[in-house]
Design an enzyme around this catalytic site. Structure first.
Site, PDB file in Angstrom:
ATOM      1  N   CYS A 132      27.923  -5.946  23.684  1.00  0.00           N
ATOM      2  CA  CYS A 132      28.935  -6.029  22.629  1.00  0.00           C
ATOM      3  C   CYS A 132      28.490  -5.367  21.315  1.00  0.00           C
ATOM      4  O   CYS A 132      29.254  -4.624  20.691  1.00  0.00           O
ATOM      5  CB  CYS A 132      29.308  -7.488  22.382  1.00  0.00           C
ATOM      6  SG  CYS A 132      27.895  -8.605  22.399  1.00  0.00           S
ATOM      7  N   HIS A 239      31.304  -9.975  15.764  1.00  0.00           N
ATOM      8  CA  HIS A 239      29.955  -9.583  15.346  1.00  0.00           C
ATOM      9  C   HIS A 239      30.086  -8.616  14.163  1.00  0.00           C
ATOM     10  O   HIS A 239      30.967  -7.744  14.165  1.00  0.00           O
ATOM     11  CB  HIS A 239      29.235  -8.815  16.460  1.00  0.00           C
ATOM     12  CG  HIS A 239      28.849  -9.639  17.650  1.00  0.00           C
ATOM     13  ND1 HIS A 239      28.966 -11.009  17.717  1.00  0.00           N
ATOM     14  CD2 HIS A 239      28.302  -9.250  18.844  1.00  0.00           C
ATOM     15  CE1 HIS A 239      28.517 -11.428  18.888  1.00  0.00           C
ATOM     16  NE2 HIS A 239      28.124 -10.394  19.594  1.00  0.00           N
TER      17      HIS A 239
END
Ligand code: A2P
Length: 342
Positions: A132, A239
């Site tokens: 990710c 994130h």
């Protein structure tokens, strides 16, 4: 244009954090699912998942394989993928694997469709979805690499607990409510910051940090040098990454902005005077990678600072995997070769 044929689609890890978003994204993007095969561990026997308004029973691996799926989206951990992805591939299924199990094998493609989707062929039976943190960084860097040549990257991440899975989200919720419960991390995460994502490796870096190094090289360019610090923060929704990039060629900030504005999958959010910059609150539930806080690094030439945020469960995992599947369908690369694979 002809409608694409309907596919038998397995989602392995369908009861998990990423698996749940995979189901949502398949539905939202109207992926041509003829039959859904949700797979989870024995712990989930008897459970159902919701798909297109219906409750679909969860099955085990062997049952799913016996139904000979066309595509399998895997997000059930590295060990599970390593053991089971080849079994799905053997029956002619194309596996798109969200774990780290296959990413660095030279014969397996590591794909972000906007960057290297053109590498896919009908022979690819196990395709790796990158980490990710890597996906959101390389998506923003790719157009800049083309224009100026990325030489070195220093990245610090601020990673959401959703990246660890359901147990971690539960840990944070328990801590906020003052309830005792199972721990996903060695320390409390609420009102804390943990400078460790995944396990430590021999060189003192964590596996997550080394994924950023190796995967960026594999996707963008083996000559790009990357150094990373990956940090878990008490956040859900996405994130964030502070990225310092040194280029081979000199750049103009306005041209960088224009390149990012035009890049597919990127949303430039860079109006600091209006307090417009990317945050997990903004990225949550969205498929784009948000980029902002563009500044020249004033300590040396040809160097840029930027801030990159994305929903790690979406573009960082489920959306990227479904986009790979869409590309395979569009290029008519879903086949049933009936050959043994390594
Ligand atoms: P289960 O819910 O039955 O444990 P998360 O990362 O959010 O914790 O989710 C992990 C997902 O992977 C879950 O759907 C989990 O199923 C699934 N999973 C874990 N181990 C296996 C396994 N050995 N076989 C099948 N699915 C697995």
């Amino acid at each position: 244009m002809d409608k694409p044929p309907l596919m038998k689609v397995a989602v392995v890890g369908a009861t998990g954090m990423v698996g749940g978003v995979m189901l949502k994204v398949l539905e939202e993007r109207n992926f041509p699912v003829g039959e859904l095969l949700p797979v989870a561990s024995e712990r989930s026997a008897g459970r159902t998942v919701r798909f297109k308004g219906e409750d679909v029973p969860v099955m085990d691996m062997e049952t799913a394989i016996s139904k000979r799926p066309d595509i399998a989206l895997f997000s059930a951990g590295g060990g599970t993928s390593f053991e089971w992805a080849p079994r799905f591939a053997e029956v002619g299924c194309t596996v798109i694997d969200n774990s780290s199990a296959w990413r660095m094998y030279p014969d397996k493609k590591l794909v972000v469709p906007e960057i290297n989707g053109h590498l896919l062929t009908a022979e690819d039976r196990i395709i790796a979805n990158p980490n990710c943190s890597t996906i959101q960084m390389v998506l923003a860097l790719a157009p800049l690499h083309k224009a100026y040549g990325v030489e070195r990257v220093i990245v610090s991440t601020y990673q959401s607990v959703t990246g660890t899975g359901m147990k971690a989200v539960k840990q944070m919720e328990n801590e906020r409510e003052g309830v005792e419960g199972e721990m996903a991390y060695p320390f409390r995460i609420d009102r804390n910051v943990i400078p460790r994502c995944d396990v430590f490796t021999e060189n003192g870096y964590t596996k997550e940090e080394m994924k950023l190094v190796h995967e960026t090289k594999k996707i963008l360019d083996p000559n790009v040098r990357v150094t990373a610090t990956a940090v878990r923060v008490p956040v859900t929704g996405g994130h964030s990454e502070a990225v310092n990039v040194e280029f081979a060629k000199e750049f103009e900030l306005e041209v960088v902005r224009e390149l990012l504005r035009k890049a597919p999958g990127i949303k430039l959010l860079d109006e600091p005077t209006k307090d417009e910059y990317p945050m997990p609150l903004v990225a949550n539930g969205r498929d784009e990678v948000f980029v902002g806080r563009l500044r020249r690094d004033e300590t040396q030439p040809r160097t840029l600072n930027l801030w990159i945020v994305a929903d790690n469960l979406r573009k960082g995992a489920a959306t990227n995997a479904v986009q790979i599947a869409e590309l395979l369908v569009a290029k008519e690369m879903i086949a049933r070769p009936r050959v043994a694979v390594r």
